[in-house]
Write a protein that holds these residues in place. Sequence first.
Motif, PDB file in Angstrom:
ATOM      1  N   VAL A  80       0.833  -1.198   0.000  1.00  0.00           N
ATOM      2  CA  VAL A  80       0.000   0.000   0.000  1.00  0.00           C
ATOM      3  C   VAL A  80       0.874   1.257   0.000  1.00  0.00           C
ATOM      4  N   SER A  81       0.489   2.215  -0.808  1.00  0.00           N
ATOM      5  CA  SER A  81       1.118   3.533  -0.813  1.00  0.00           C
ATOM      6  C   SER A  81       0.026   4.598  -0.657  1.00  0.00           C
ATOM      7  N   LEU A  82      -0.199   4.939   0.601  1.00  0.00           N
ATOM      8  CA  LEU A  82       0.397   4.497   1.844  1.00  0.00           C
ATOM      9  C   LEU A  82      -0.712   4.101   2.811  1.00  0.00           C
ATOM     10  N   PRO A  83      -0.425   3.212   3.771  1.00  0.00           N
ATOM     11  CA  PRO A  83      -1.468   2.819   4.715  1.00  0.00           C
ATOM     12  C   PRO A  83      -1.686   3.873   5.796  1.00  0.00           C
ATOM     13  N   PHE A  84      -2.879   3.832   6.389  1.00  0.00           N
ATOM     14  CA  PHE A  84      -3.264   4.672   7.535  1.00  0.00           C
ATOM     15  C   PHE A  84      -3.418   6.148   7.167  1.00  0.00           C
ATOM     16  N   CYS A  85      -3.466   6.464   5.863  1.00  0.00           N
ATOM     17  CA  CYS A  85      -3.660   7.848   5.447  1.00  0.00           C
ATOM     18  C   CYS A  85      -4.359   7.873   4.090  1.00  0.00           C
ATOM     19  N   ASP A  86      -4.596   9.077   3.587  1.00  0.00           N
ATOM     20  CA  ASP A  86      -5.398   9.233   2.382  1.00  0.00           C
ATOM     21  C   ASP A  86      -4.619   9.048   1.087  1.00  0.00           C
ATOM     22  N   LEU A  87      -3.334   9.336   1.106  1.00  0.00           N
ATOM     23  CA  LEU A  87      -2.594   9.303  -0.143  1.00  0.00           C
ATOM     24  C   LEU A  87      -1.105   9.215   0.121  1.00  0.00           C
ATOM     25  N   GLY A  88      -0.370   8.818  -0.906  1.00  0.00           N
ATOM     26  CA  GLY A  88       1.072   8.663  -0.809  1.00  0.00           C
ATOM     27  C   GLY A  88       1.624   8.004  -2.049  1.00  0.00           C
ATOM     28  N   GLY A  89       1.061   8.267  -3.194  1.00  0.00           N
ATOM     29  CA  GLY A  89       1.419   7.597  -4.430  1.00  0.00           C
ATOM     30  C   GLY A  89       2.738   8.053  -5.012  1.00  0.00           C
ATOM     31  N   LEU A 117      -2.028  -4.641  -4.701  1.00  0.00           N
ATOM     32  CA  LEU A 117      -1.208  -3.439  -4.716  1.00  0.00           C
ATOM     33  C   LEU A 117      -2.163  -2.263  -4.774  1.00  0.00           C
ATOM     34  N   GLU A 118      -2.088  -1.385  -3.783  1.00  0.00           N
ATOM     35  CA  GLU A 118      -2.997  -0.239  -3.733  1.00  0.00           C
ATOM     36  C   GLU A 118      -2.201   1.056  -3.737  1.00  0.00           C
ATOM     37  N   ILE A 119      -2.544   1.931  -4.666  1.00  0.00           N
ATOM     38  CA  ILE A 119      -1.876   3.221  -4.772  1.00  0.00           C
ATOM     39  C   ILE A 119      -2.914   4.320  -4.584  1.00  0.00           C
ATOM     40  N   ARG A 120      -2.657   5.204  -3.632  1.00  0.00           N
ATOM     41  CA  ARG A 120      -3.588   6.264  -3.267  1.00  0.00           C
ATOM     42  C   ARG A 120      -2.991   7.612  -3.661  1.00  0.00           C
ATOM     43  N   TYR A 300     -11.300  18.036  -3.281  1.00  0.00           N
ATOM     44  CA  TYR A 300     -10.419  17.569  -4.346  1.00  0.00           C
ATOM     45  C   TYR A 300     -10.580  16.056  -4.478  1.00  0.00           C
ATOM     46  N   GLU A 301     -10.291  15.565  -5.677  1.00  0.00           N
ATOM     47  CA  GLU A 301     -10.414  14.130  -5.939  1.00  0.00           C
ATOM     48  C   GLU A 301      -9.464  13.312  -5.071  1.00  0.00           C
ATOM     49  N   LEU A 302      -9.912  12.114  -4.710  1.00  0.00           N
ATOM     50  CA  LEU A 302      -9.040  11.058  -4.214  1.00  0.00           C
ATOM     51  C   LEU A 302      -9.082   9.939  -5.248  1.00  0.00           C
ATOM     52  N   VAL A 303      -7.929   9.580  -5.765  1.00  0.00           N
ATOM     53  CA  VAL A 303      -7.837   8.544  -6.798  1.00  0.00           C
ATOM     54  C   VAL A 303      -7.094   7.355  -6.211  1.00  0.00           C
ATOM     55  N   TRP A 304      -7.836   6.330  -5.860  1.00  0.00           N
ATOM     56  CA  TRP A 304      -7.253   5.113  -5.305  1.00  0.00           C
ATOM     57  C   TRP A 304      -7.384   4.002  -6.336  1.00  0.00           C
ATOM     58  N   THR A 305      -6.283   3.368  -6.676  1.00  0.00           N
ATOM     59  CA  THR A 305      -6.284   2.307  -7.677  1.00  0.00           C
ATOM     60  C   THR A 305      -5.722   1.029  -7.082  1.00  0.00           C
ATOM     61  N   ASP A 306      -6.447  -0.060  -7.269  1.00  0.00           N
ATOM     62  CA  ASP A 306      -5.998  -1.386  -6.841  1.00  0.00           C
ATOM     63  C   ASP A 306      -5.523  -2.190  -8.039  1.00  0.00           C
ATOM     64  N   GLY A 312      -0.994 -14.712 -11.703  1.00  0.00           N
ATOM     65  CA  GLY A 312       0.384 -14.268 -11.842  1.00  0.00           C
ATOM     66  C   GLY A 312       0.560 -12.842 -12.320  1.00  0.00           C
ATOM     67  N   THR A 313      -0.501 -12.184 -12.762  1.00  0.00           N
ATOM     68  CA  THR A 313      -0.405 -10.785 -13.162  1.00  0.00           C
ATOM     69  C   THR A 313      -1.285  -9.950 -12.240  1.00  0.00           C
ATOM     70  N   HIS A 314      -1.134  -8.645 -12.318  1.00  0.00           N
ATOM     71  CA  HIS A 314      -1.958  -7.750 -11.513  1.00  0.00           C
ATOM     72  C   HIS A 314      -2.831  -6.916 -12.441  1.00  0.00           C
ATOM     73  N   GLN A 315      -4.137  -7.050 -12.284  1.00  0.00           N
ATOM     74  CA  GLN A 315      -5.098  -6.319 -13.101  1.00  0.00           C
ATOM     75  C   GLN A 315      -5.567  -5.079 -12.340  1.00  0.00           C
ATOM     76  N   ALA A 316      -5.630  -3.953 -13.043  1.00  0.00           N
ATOM     77  CA  ALA A 316      -6.009  -2.696 -12.400  1.00  0.00           C
ATOM     78  C   ALA A 316      -7.505  -2.618 -12.183  1.00  0.00           C
ATOM     79  N   VAL A 317      -7.890  -2.156 -11.015  1.00  0.00           N
ATOM     80  CA  VAL A 317      -9.289  -1.888 -10.699  1.00  0.00           C
ATOM     81  C   VAL A 317      -9.342  -0.499 -10.085  1.00  0.00           C
ATOM     82  N   ASN A 318     -10.027   0.429 -10.740  1.00  0.00           N
ATOM     83  CA  ASN A 318     -10.142   1.780 -10.207  1.00  0.00           C
ATOM     84  C   ASN A 318     -11.162   1.799  -9.083  1.00  0.00           C
ATOM     85  N   LYS A 319     -10.761   2.328  -7.955  1.00  0.00           N
ATOM     86  CA  LYS A 319     -11.651   2.423  -6.798  1.00  0.00           C
ATOM     87  C   LYS A 319     -12.201   3.838  -6.720  1.00  0.00           C
TER      88      LYS A 319
END
Length: 358
Positions: A80-89, A117-120, A300-306, A312-319
């Motif tokens: 996670v980028s980053l846990p326990f907060c709103d963003l950290g991508g 894998l979560e990017i905020r 302002y927007e929050l863009v969180w992507t999983d 074996g691959t990672h597929q993107a899912v927009n949250k």
Amino acid sequence: MSAELQARVSRMSVYPIEEYDAYVSRSPKATPYHSSGWLQAAERAYHHTAWLVTVHRDGSLCGVLPLVEVKPPVGLKSLVSLPFCDLGGPLADDDDVRHLLVAEAKALAGTNKARLLEIREGGEALDEVQTDSASGKVRMLCPLPQTSEALFKSYKPKLRSQIRKAEKNGLRAEIRTDIEAVDPFYQVFAWNMRRLGSPVHSQAWFREMKLAFGDQMLVGLVFLEDQPVGAGIVLLAGNQACIPWASTLEQHNHLAPNMLLYWALLSHVCDQGCQVFDFGRSTMGEGTYRFKKQWGAKPYELVWTDWIADEGTHQAVNKIQKQTAGSRLRPLVERLWRRLPLALANWVGPKLRRYITL
């Protein structure tokens, strides 16, 4: 001919942290959460592994992506980028660097067998009438003038009177930077989290935060006589300030400790030269959203992507940060949690909270 980009994945503990923090400090999209202090606290308080994905061009650092690996005893491992907060991508000089950072993060997730894998990240300013975000989670940002006097004059008469009301009710505020201030903060915070029916962070988390951030972490306290009745933490970085945690004691809310707490923190950081105050995450139109809006904050927007592992691959899912009904069990769990003795809630809570990345 453009220079070749070189990516690297390192444990935070072995990377030259001064180089990382120097890059963060000059990145226009960086937040206080990007500081190495957040990663250090996650490792020292909760024993999570912190990683840094970095990209160099001609030997110069041109992009970073901080990650924390969270491995619960039961369930799926995540990065996670980053846990326990709103963003950290990712922070990057250009789109090519950003794409390489994300690609290397996905490769790390695969190597470490992380299911998620979560990017905020933060996004653009929102129009309040936008229907797509009407029930969504947003980040509330407030521009600050040069002085607290100008800030106070910008408020509507009702808000100014509420601040004065708290002072007339005998409340007083302190802004502290010593580690001992964590104790009265935690006294208020832990009580309030039990009241909300939510597991509380460990006191060690906040102490490690203070040790890592030093004077860049402020503790705001509001007292009724000698009893703390309101408390909040503000993190500083450059010309930005953010408030990840704030609480008051419910039985004293009629005295308006929250108004004095926020005013004390806002006026302090304003006079220290901060130009932006991040009030944190809210749901558009709800109570906390209206509370933050009255101080001048805008959504302002929050863009969180999983990226979810799939064969074996990672597929993107927009949250899209929508308000959901949640589990049917949640209200029951919250009611039960409120009935726990405070000491028991403070003992059990951190054992669960360390794995809850929101």
